[in-house]
Design a protein around this motif. Structure first.
Motif, PDB file in Angstrom:
ATOM      1  N   TYR A 153       0.813  -1.215   0.000  1.00 30.59           N
ATOM      2  CA  TYR A 153       0.000   0.000   0.000  1.00 30.59           C
ATOM      3  C   TYR A 153       0.846   1.264   0.000  1.00 30.59           C
ATOM      4  O   TYR A 153       0.541   2.231  -0.699  1.00 30.59           O
ATOM      5  CB  TYR A 153      -0.920  -0.021   1.216  1.00 30.59           C
ATOM      6  CG  TYR A 153      -1.883   1.135   1.278  1.00 30.59           C
ATOM      7  CD1 TYR A 153      -2.903   1.273   0.341  1.00 30.59           C
ATOM      8  CD2 TYR A 153      -1.778   2.083   2.295  1.00 30.59           C
ATOM      9  CE1 TYR A 153      -3.794   2.328   0.411  1.00 30.59           C
ATOM     10  CE2 TYR A 153      -2.671   3.135   2.365  1.00 30.59           C
ATOM     11  CZ  TYR A 153      -3.675   3.263   1.426  1.00 30.59           C
ATOM     12  OH  TYR A 153      -4.551   4.308   1.501  1.00 30.59           O
ATOM     13  N   TYR A 154       1.925   1.275   0.787  1.00 32.33           N
ATOM     14  CA  TYR A 154       2.687   2.497   0.970  1.00 32.33           C
ATOM     15  C   TYR A 154       3.856   2.656   0.007  1.00 32.33           C
ATOM     16  O   TYR A 154       4.370   3.770  -0.149  1.00 32.33           O
ATOM     17  CB  TYR A 154       3.206   2.577   2.409  1.00 32.33           C
ATOM     18  CG  TYR A 154       2.128   2.875   3.415  1.00 32.33           C
ATOM     19  CD1 TYR A 154       1.535   4.136   3.484  1.00 32.33           C
ATOM     20  CD2 TYR A 154       1.667   1.884   4.282  1.00 32.33           C
ATOM     21  CE1 TYR A 154       0.530   4.410   4.388  1.00 32.33           C
ATOM     22  CE2 TYR A 154       0.667   2.154   5.196  1.00 32.33           C
ATOM     23  CZ  TYR A 154       0.095   3.416   5.241  1.00 32.33           C
ATOM     24  OH  TYR A 154      -0.902   3.686   6.136  1.00 32.33           O
ATOM     25  N   LEU A 155       4.289   1.593  -0.639  1.00 29.94           N
ATOM     26  CA  LEU A 155       5.441   1.705  -1.536  1.00 29.94           C
ATOM     27  C   LEU A 155       5.198   1.126  -2.926  1.00 29.94           C
ATOM     28  O   LEU A 155       5.312   1.837  -3.931  1.00 29.94           O
ATOM     29  CB  LEU A 155       6.668   1.024  -0.910  1.00 29.94           C
ATOM     30  CG  LEU A 155       7.925   0.997  -1.791  1.00 29.94           C
ATOM     31  CD1 LEU A 155       8.394   2.408  -2.097  1.00 29.94           C
ATOM     32  CD2 LEU A 155       9.040   0.181  -1.148  1.00 29.94           C
ATOM     33  N   LEU A 156       4.837  -0.153  -3.002  1.00 29.31           N
ATOM     34  CA  LEU A 156       4.833  -0.823  -4.302  1.00 29.31           C
ATOM     35  C   LEU A 156       3.741  -0.297  -5.232  1.00 29.31           C
ATOM     36  O   LEU A 156       4.004   0.016  -6.405  1.00 29.31           O
ATOM     37  CB  LEU A 156       4.683  -2.340  -4.105  1.00 29.31           C
ATOM     38  CG  LEU A 156       5.739  -3.016  -3.229  1.00 29.31           C
ATOM     39  CD1 LEU A 156       5.543  -4.520  -3.215  1.00 29.31           C
ATOM     40  CD2 LEU A 156       7.149  -2.666  -3.700  1.00 29.31           C
ATOM     41  N   PHE A 157       2.493  -0.209  -4.735  1.00 32.92           N
ATOM     42  CA  PHE A 157       1.408   0.303  -5.577  1.00 32.92           C
ATOM     43  C   PHE A 157       1.652   1.744  -6.024  1.00 32.92           C
ATOM     44  O   PHE A 157       1.437   2.081  -7.193  1.00 32.92           O
ATOM     45  CB  PHE A 157       0.068   0.204  -4.849  1.00 32.92           C
ATOM     46  CG  PHE A 157      -0.675  -1.074  -5.137  1.00 32.92           C
ATOM     47  CD1 PHE A 157      -0.841  -1.536  -6.428  1.00 32.92           C
ATOM     48  CD2 PHE A 157      -1.219  -1.821  -4.111  1.00 32.92           C
ATOM     49  CE1 PHE A 157      -1.517  -2.707  -6.697  1.00 32.92           C
ATOM     50  CE2 PHE A 157      -1.899  -2.997  -4.354  1.00 32.92           C
ATOM     51  CZ  PHE A 157      -2.051  -3.443  -5.654  1.00 32.92           C
ATOM     52  N   PRO A 158       2.067   2.651  -5.137  1.00 35.66           N
ATOM     53  CA  PRO A 158       2.328   4.020  -5.589  1.00 35.66           C
ATOM     54  C   PRO A 158       3.374   4.109  -6.700  1.00 35.66           C
ATOM     55  O   PRO A 158       3.214   4.884  -7.646  1.00 35.66           O
ATOM     56  CB  PRO A 158       2.805   4.714  -4.308  1.00 35.66           C
ATOM     57  CG  PRO A 158       2.132   3.970  -3.213  1.00 35.66           C
ATOM     58  CD  PRO A 158       2.130   2.538  -3.666  1.00 35.66           C
ATOM     59  N   VAL A 159       4.447   3.332  -6.585  1.00 34.83           N
ATOM     60  CA  VAL A 159       5.474   3.344  -7.630  1.00 34.83           C
ATOM     61  C   VAL A 159       4.895   2.857  -8.958  1.00 34.83           C
ATOM     62  O   VAL A 159       5.146   3.437 -10.028  1.00 34.83           O
ATOM     63  CB  VAL A 159       6.680   2.477  -7.221  1.00 34.83           C
ATOM     64  CG1 VAL A 159       7.649   2.302  -8.394  1.00 34.83           C
ATOM     65  CG2 VAL A 159       7.394   3.105  -6.036  1.00 34.83           C
ATOM     66  N   LEU A 160       4.070   1.804  -8.906  1.00 36.39           N
ATOM     67  CA  LEU A 160       3.467   1.285 -10.128  1.00 36.39           C
ATOM     68  C   LEU A 160       2.535   2.305 -10.769  1.00 36.39           C
ATOM     69  O   LEU A 160       2.551   2.501 -11.999  1.00 36.39           O
ATOM     70  CB  LEU A 160       2.704  -0.001  -9.814  1.00 36.39           C
ATOM     71  CG  LEU A 160       1.957  -0.632 -10.995  1.00 36.39           C
ATOM     72  CD1 LEU A 160       2.925  -1.053 -12.079  1.00 36.39           C
ATOM     73  CD2 LEU A 160       1.127  -1.821 -10.534  1.00 36.39           C
ATOM     74  N   LEU A 161       1.712   2.978  -9.973  1.00 37.51           N
ATOM     75  CA  LEU A 161       0.803   3.992 -10.510  1.00 37.51           C
ATOM     76  C   LEU A 161       1.586   5.133 -11.154  1.00 37.51           C
ATOM     77  O   LEU A 161       1.252   5.588 -12.256  1.00 37.51           O
ATOM     78  CB  LEU A 161      -0.088   4.531  -9.397  1.00 37.51           C
ATOM     79  CG  LEU A 161      -1.304   3.706  -9.019  1.00 37.51           C
ATOM     80  CD1 LEU A 161      -2.008   4.330  -7.825  1.00 37.51           C
ATOM     81  CD2 LEU A 161      -2.264   3.585 -10.191  1.00 37.51           C
ATOM     82  N   PHE A 162       2.603   5.608 -10.475  1.00 37.33           N
ATOM     83  CA  PHE A 162       3.416   6.704 -11.007  1.00 37.33           C
ATOM     84  C   PHE A 162       4.020   6.310 -12.349  1.00 37.33           C
ATOM     85  O   PHE A 162       3.960   7.067 -13.321  1.00 37.33           O
ATOM     86  CB  PHE A 162       4.512   7.059 -10.007  1.00 37.33           C
ATOM     87  CG  PHE A 162       5.383   8.207 -10.447  1.00 37.33           C
ATOM     88  CD1 PHE A 162       5.004   9.512 -10.192  1.00 37.33           C
ATOM     89  CD2 PHE A 162       6.581   7.976 -11.107  1.00 37.33           C
ATOM     90  CE1 PHE A 162       5.800  10.579 -10.600  1.00 37.33           C
ATOM     91  CE2 PHE A 162       7.384   9.027 -11.522  1.00 37.33           C
ATOM     92  CZ  PHE A 162       6.993  10.331 -11.266  1.00 37.33           C
TER      93      PHE A 162
END
Length: 306
Positions: free
Chosen positions: A39-48
Protein backbone atom coordinates in the motif's frame (compact mmCIF):
# COMPACT_ATOMS: atom_id res chain seq x y z
CA UNK A 1 -11.12 -13.67 -27.16
CA UNK A 2 -11.40 -15.77 -24.03
CA UNK A 3 -11.28 -13.12 -21.32
CA UNK A 4 -11.01 -15.75 -18.59
CA UNK A 5 -7.50 -16.55 -19.85
CA UNK A 6 -6.43 -12.95 -19.27
CA UNK A 7 -7.91 -12.88 -15.77
CA UNK A 8 -6.63 -16.32 -14.73
CA UNK A 9 -3.15 -15.16 -13.58
CA UNK A 10 -4.72 -12.62 -11.21
CA UNK A 11 -7.22 -15.07 -9.78
CA UNK A 12 -4.54 -17.74 -9.38
CA UNK A 13 -2.43 -15.35 -7.30
CA UNK A 14 -5.42 -14.56 -5.07
CA UNK A 15 -5.99 -18.29 -4.62
CA UNK A 16 -2.30 -18.86 -3.89
CA UNK A 17 -2.35 -16.19 -1.19
CA UNK A 18 -5.41 -17.81 0.40
CA UNK A 19 -3.84 -21.28 0.42
CA UNK A 20 -0.46 -20.10 1.71
CA UNK A 21 -2.07 -18.13 4.54
CA UNK A 22 -4.44 -20.93 5.59
CA UNK A 23 -2.24 -24.01 5.22
CA UNK A 24 1.36 -22.92 5.88
CA UNK A 25 3.29 -21.11 8.60
CA UNK A 26 2.97 -17.90 6.54
CA UNK A 27 -0.19 -16.82 8.36
CA UNK A 28 -1.84 -13.42 8.93
CA UNK A 29 1.04 -12.19 11.10
CA UNK A 30 3.26 -12.45 8.01
CA UNK A 31 0.81 -10.89 5.56
CA UNK A 32 -0.08 -7.76 7.54
CA UNK A 33 3.38 -6.19 7.01
CA UNK A 34 3.17 -7.24 3.34
CA UNK A 35 -0.10 -5.29 3.00
CA UNK A 36 1.60 -2.19 4.39
CA UNK A 37 4.54 -2.59 1.99
CA UNK A 38 2.20 -2.92 -1.01
CA UNK A 39 0.00 0.00 0.00
CA UNK A 40 2.69 2.50 0.97
CA UNK A 41 5.44 1.70 -1.54
CA UNK A 42 4.83 -0.82 -4.30
CA UNK A 43 1.41 0.30 -5.58
CA UNK A 44 2.33 4.02 -5.59
CA UNK A 45 5.47 3.34 -7.63
CA UNK A 46 3.47 1.29 -10.13
CA UNK A 47 0.80 3.99 -10.51
CA UNK A 48 3.42 6.70 -11.01
CA UNK A 49 5.19 4.64 -13.66
CA UNK A 50 1.96 3.83 -15.54
CA UNK A 51 0.99 7.50 -15.80
CA UNK A 52 4.42 8.94 -16.63
CA UNK A 53 5.38 6.46 -19.34
CA UNK A 54 3.30 8.06 -22.17
CA UNK A 55 2.67 11.79 -22.82
CA UNK A 56 -0.95 12.82 -22.34
CA UNK A 57 -2.47 14.76 -25.26
CA UNK A 58 -5.29 16.68 -23.60
CA UNK A 59 -6.95 17.94 -26.79
CA UNK A 60 -7.21 14.56 -28.52
CA UNK A 61 -8.44 12.77 -25.43
CA UNK A 62 -10.82 15.35 -23.92
CA UNK A 63 -13.94 13.44 -25.05
CA UNK A 64 -12.61 10.17 -23.64
CA UNK A 65 -11.73 11.84 -20.33
CA UNK A 66 -15.18 13.41 -20.09
CA UNK A 67 -16.87 10.05 -20.80
CA UNK A 68 -14.69 8.28 -18.25
CA UNK A 69 -15.48 10.85 -15.56
CA UNK A 70 -19.20 10.82 -16.42
CA UNK A 71 -19.50 7.05 -16.11
CA UNK A 72 -17.26 7.01 -13.05
CA UNK A 73 -19.25 9.66 -11.19
CA UNK A 74 -22.44 7.77 -12.05
CA UNK A 75 -20.98 4.62 -10.49
CA UNK A 76 -19.96 6.52 -7.36
CA UNK A 77 -23.45 8.01 -7.03
CA UNK A 78 -25.07 4.58 -7.36
CA UNK A 79 -22.70 3.06 -4.77
CA UNK A 80 -23.30 5.88 -2.30
CA UNK A 81 -27.06 5.72 -2.82
CA UNK A 82 -27.52 2.01 -2.09
CA UNK A 83 -28.64 2.45 1.55
CA UNK A 84 -31.25 4.98 0.41
CA UNK A 85 -32.99 2.69 -2.08
CA UNK A 86 -36.40 1.29 -1.08
CA UNK A 87 -36.08 -2.20 0.30
CA UNK A 88 -32.32 -1.94 0.89
CA UNK A 89 -32.19 0.61 3.69
CA UNK A 90 -32.86 -1.91 6.45
CA UNK A 91 -30.82 -4.71 4.84
CA UNK A 92 -27.48 -2.93 4.45
CA UNK A 93 -25.36 -2.35 7.53
CA UNK A 94 -23.86 1.20 7.36
CA UNK A 95 -20.32 0.27 8.40
CA UNK A 96 -20.17 -2.66 5.97
CA UNK A 97 -21.40 -0.35 3.21
CA UNK A 98 -18.75 2.26 4.01
CA UNK A 99 -15.96 -0.26 3.50
CA UNK A 100 -17.48 -2.00 0.47
CA UNK A 101 -18.85 0.93 -1.57
CA UNK A 102 -15.45 1.42 -3.24
CA UNK A 103 -15.72 -2.02 -4.87
CA UNK A 104 -18.54 -0.71 -7.09
CA UNK A 105 -16.43 1.89 -8.89
CA UNK A 106 -12.71 1.22 -8.41
CA UNK A 107 -10.87 -0.89 -11.01
CA UNK A 108 -7.89 -3.19 -11.46
CA UNK A 109 -5.47 -1.02 -13.40
CA UNK A 110 -3.02 -3.90 -14.00
CA UNK A 111 -5.63 -5.92 -15.89
CA UNK A 112 -6.78 -2.76 -17.68
CA UNK A 113 -3.31 -2.01 -18.99
CA UNK A 114 -2.88 -5.62 -20.15
CA UNK A 115 -6.29 -5.72 -21.85
CA UNK A 116 -5.82 -2.40 -23.64
CA UNK A 117 -2.42 -3.41 -24.96
CA UNK A 118 -3.69 -6.83 -26.05
CA UNK A 119 -6.76 -5.50 -27.89
CA UNK A 120 -5.69 -2.04 -29.06
CA UNK A 121 -1.89 -2.01 -29.04
CA UNK A 122 0.19 1.03 -28.07
CA UNK A 123 -2.62 3.55 -28.84
CA UNK A 124 -4.96 1.69 -26.51
CA UNK A 125 -2.32 1.53 -23.78
CA UNK A 126 -1.84 5.29 -23.93
CA UNK A 127 -5.58 5.99 -23.81
CA UNK A 128 -6.23 3.77 -20.82
CA UNK A 129 -3.27 5.37 -19.02
CA UNK A 130 -5.08 8.70 -19.46
CA UNK A 131 -8.25 7.23 -17.93
CA UNK A 132 -6.26 5.79 -15.03
CA UNK A 133 -4.56 9.12 -14.45
CA UNK A 134 -7.73 11.19 -14.21
CA UNK A 135 -9.78 8.56 -12.37
CA UNK A 136 -7.50 7.40 -9.57
CA UNK A 137 -7.60 10.68 -7.58
CA UNK A 138 -11.40 10.94 -7.89
CA UNK A 139 -12.04 7.28 -7.11
CA UNK A 140 -9.67 7.24 -4.14
CA UNK A 141 -11.32 10.35 -2.69
CA UNK A 142 -14.70 8.65 -3.17
CA UNK A 143 -13.37 5.45 -1.55
CA UNK A 144 -11.93 7.22 1.49
CA UNK A 145 -14.90 9.53 2.15
CA UNK A 146 -17.48 7.04 3.51
CA UNK A 147 -14.86 5.22 5.59
CA UNK A 148 -13.50 8.45 7.08
CA UNK A 149 -17.05 9.66 7.70
CA UNK A 150 -18.21 6.47 9.45
CA UNK A 151 -14.97 5.82 11.29
CA UNK A 152 -12.73 7.87 13.52
CA UNK A 153 -10.69 9.32 10.68
CA UNK A 154 -10.10 12.90 9.54
CA UNK A 155 -11.08 13.09 5.87
CA UNK A 156 -8.55 15.70 4.73
CA UNK A 157 -5.73 13.99 6.61
CA UNK A 158 -6.60 10.63 5.08
CA UNK A 159 -6.46 12.16 1.59
CA UNK A 160 -3.18 13.95 2.19
CA UNK A 161 -1.68 10.74 3.56
CA UNK A 162 -3.13 8.45 0.89
CA UNK A 163 -0.11 7.16 -1.06
CA UNK A 164 -2.20 6.27 -4.12
CA UNK A 165 -3.52 9.81 -4.47
CA UNK A 166 -0.06 11.28 -3.89
CA UNK A 167 1.50 8.98 -6.50
CA UNK A 168 -1.18 9.74 -9.08
CA UNK A 169 -0.98 13.49 -8.54
CA UNK A 170 2.80 13.35 -8.86
CA UNK A 171 2.53 11.21 -11.99
CA UNK A 172 0.08 13.59 -13.70
CA UNK A 173 2.21 16.60 -12.77
CA UNK A 174 5.34 14.97 -14.12
CA UNK A 175 3.59 13.86 -17.31
CA UNK A 176 2.17 17.30 -18.08
CA UNK A 177 5.56 18.88 -17.31
CA UNK A 178 7.22 16.56 -19.82
CA UNK A 179 9.28 14.71 -17.23
CA UNK A 180 10.05 11.00 -17.36
CA UNK A 181 11.75 8.29 -15.35
CA UNK A 182 15.50 8.17 -16.15
CA UNK A 183 16.40 5.20 -18.33
CA UNK A 184 18.78 3.81 -15.71
CA UNK A 185 15.91 3.53 -13.22
CA UNK A 186 13.31 2.02 -15.57
CA UNK A 187 14.28 -1.65 -14.98
CA UNK A 188 14.19 -1.21 -11.19
CA UNK A 189 10.85 0.60 -11.28
CA UNK A 190 9.40 -2.08 -13.59
CA UNK A 191 10.42 -4.79 -11.14
CA UNK A 192 8.77 -2.89 -8.29
CA UNK A 193 5.59 -2.72 -10.39
CA UNK A 194 5.67 -6.46 -11.00
CA UNK A 195 6.10 -7.07 -7.28
CA UNK A 196 3.14 -4.78 -6.55
CA UNK A 197 0.88 -6.84 -8.78
CA UNK A 198 1.90 -10.21 -7.36
CA UNK A 199 2.03 -9.27 -3.67
CA UNK A 200 -1.12 -7.14 -3.84
CA UNK A 201 -3.19 -9.99 -5.24
CA UNK A 202 -1.68 -12.55 -2.85
CA UNK A 203 -2.35 -10.25 0.12
CA UNK A 204 -5.99 -10.00 -0.95
CA UNK A 205 -6.18 -13.80 -1.01
CA UNK A 206 -4.50 -14.07 2.39
CA UNK A 207 -7.22 -11.90 3.90
CA UNK A 208 -10.08 -13.71 2.21
CA UNK A 209 -13.06 -14.87 4.29
CA UNK A 210 -16.11 -16.18 2.44
CA UNK A 211 -18.40 -16.35 5.48
CA UNK A 212 -18.85 -12.58 5.61
CA UNK A 213 -20.04 -12.59 1.98
CA UNK A 214 -23.04 -14.67 2.99
CA UNK A 215 -23.81 -12.46 5.98
CA UNK A 216 -23.93 -9.33 3.80
CA UNK A 217 -25.46 -10.93 0.72
CA UNK A 218 -27.63 -7.97 -0.30
CA UNK A 219 -24.68 -5.58 -0.18
CA UNK A 220 -22.50 -8.07 -2.06
CA UNK A 221 -24.99 -8.44 -4.92
CA UNK A 222 -25.60 -4.69 -5.05
CA UNK A 223 -22.01 -3.47 -5.32
CA UNK A 224 -21.01 -6.21 -7.78
CA UNK A 225 -24.04 -5.48 -9.97
CA UNK A 226 -22.95 -1.85 -10.22
CA UNK A 227 -19.36 -2.85 -11.00
CA UNK A 228 -20.07 -5.54 -13.59
CA UNK A 229 -23.43 -4.66 -15.16
CA UNK A 230 -24.32 -1.01 -14.69
CA UNK A 231 -20.84 0.45 -15.17
CA UNK A 232 -20.40 -0.99 -18.70
CA UNK A 233 -23.89 0.19 -19.65
CA UNK A 234 -23.19 3.70 -18.37
CA UNK A 235 -19.87 3.80 -20.22
CA UNK A 236 -21.59 2.75 -23.45
CA UNK A 237 -24.17 5.52 -23.02
CA UNK A 238 -21.43 8.07 -22.29
CA UNK A 239 -19.51 7.01 -25.41
CA UNK A 240 -22.65 7.41 -27.54
CA UNK A 241 -23.50 10.75 -25.95
CA UNK A 242 -20.03 12.23 -26.53
CA UNK A 243 -19.47 10.64 -29.97
CA UNK A 244 -16.28 8.72 -29.23
CA UNK A 245 -14.56 6.89 -32.07
CA UNK A 246 -14.18 3.11 -32.14
CA UNK A 247 -10.77 3.04 -30.44
CA UNK A 248 -11.78 5.36 -27.62
CA UNK A 249 -15.08 3.54 -27.13
CA UNK A 250 -13.27 0.19 -26.90
CA UNK A 251 -10.82 1.52 -24.32
CA UNK A 252 -13.63 3.12 -22.30
CA UNK A 253 -15.58 -0.14 -22.29
CA UNK A 254 -12.51 -2.11 -21.18
CA UNK A 255 -12.04 0.42 -18.40
CA UNK A 256 -15.68 0.19 -17.29
CA UNK A 257 -15.85 -3.62 -17.19
CA UNK A 258 -12.67 -4.38 -15.26
CA UNK A 259 -12.71 -6.30 -12.00
CA UNK A 260 -12.43 -4.07 -8.96
CA UNK A 261 -9.06 -3.01 -7.59
CA UNK A 262 -7.22 -5.43 -5.33
CA UNK A 263 -6.13 -2.41 -3.29
CA UNK A 264 -9.77 -2.07 -2.11
CA UNK A 265 -8.88 -4.74 0.42
CA UNK A 266 -5.67 -3.00 1.48
CA UNK A 267 -7.42 0.37 1.93
CA UNK A 268 -10.30 -1.12 3.92
CA UNK A 269 -7.94 -3.08 6.16
CA UNK A 270 -5.63 -0.10 6.76
CA UNK A 271 -8.61 2.09 7.77
CA UNK A 272 -9.94 -0.46 10.26
CA UNK A 273 -12.82 -1.91 8.26
CA UNK A 274 -13.73 -5.52 7.43
CA UNK A 275 -10.78 -6.40 5.20
CA UNK A 276 -11.67 -10.09 4.79
CA UNK A 277 -15.16 -9.19 3.53
CA UNK A 278 -13.72 -6.72 1.00
CA UNK A 279 -11.15 -9.34 -0.04
CA UNK A 280 -14.05 -11.69 -0.77
CA UNK A 281 -15.67 -9.02 -2.92
CA UNK A 282 -12.39 -8.56 -4.81
CA UNK A 283 -12.22 -12.29 -5.49
CA UNK A 284 -15.82 -12.49 -6.70
CA UNK A 285 -15.26 -9.43 -8.86
CA UNK A 286 -12.24 -11.11 -10.46
CA UNK A 287 -14.41 -14.16 -11.19
CA UNK A 288 -17.08 -11.92 -12.76
CA UNK A 289 -14.53 -10.07 -14.88
CA UNK A 290 -14.81 -12.33 -17.95
CA UNK A 291 -18.60 -11.92 -17.98
CA UNK A 292 -18.53 -8.12 -17.76
CA UNK A 293 -15.75 -7.85 -20.33
CA UNK A 294 -17.72 -10.12 -22.67
CA UNK A 295 -20.77 -7.90 -22.21
CA UNK A 296 -18.80 -4.70 -22.77
CA UNK A 297 -16.65 -5.80 -25.70
CA UNK A 298 -18.69 -8.59 -27.27
CA UNK A 299 -22.17 -7.06 -27.01
CA UNK A 300 -21.78 -3.30 -26.54
CA UNK A 301 -18.40 -2.70 -28.17
CA UNK A 302 -17.67 -1.60 -31.75
CA UNK A 303 -15.61 -3.57 -34.23
CA UNK A 304 -12.06 -2.34 -33.74
CA UNK A 305 -9.70 -2.13 -36.70
CA UNK A 306 -6.11 -1.10 -36.04
Amino acid sequence: MVYAQILFPDFSLILLGYLVCRFTALNRSVWQPVEALVYYLLFPVLLFQSIVRSPIELGATSGLMAAGLLSGVSGIALAYGLPCLPGLRSRIEPRAHAGAAQVAFRFNSFIGLAMAQRLAGAPGLQLIAVLIGISVPLFNVAAVWPMARKGEHHFARELLQNPLILATTAGLTANLAGLHIPDILVPSVSRIGAAAIALGLMAAGAGLEFGSLRRDGVLTVSVLSIRHLLQPLMAWLAARLLGLDALQTTVLLIFSALPTSSSCYVLAARMGYNGPYVAGLVTLSTLLGPASLSLALGVLGPTLKL
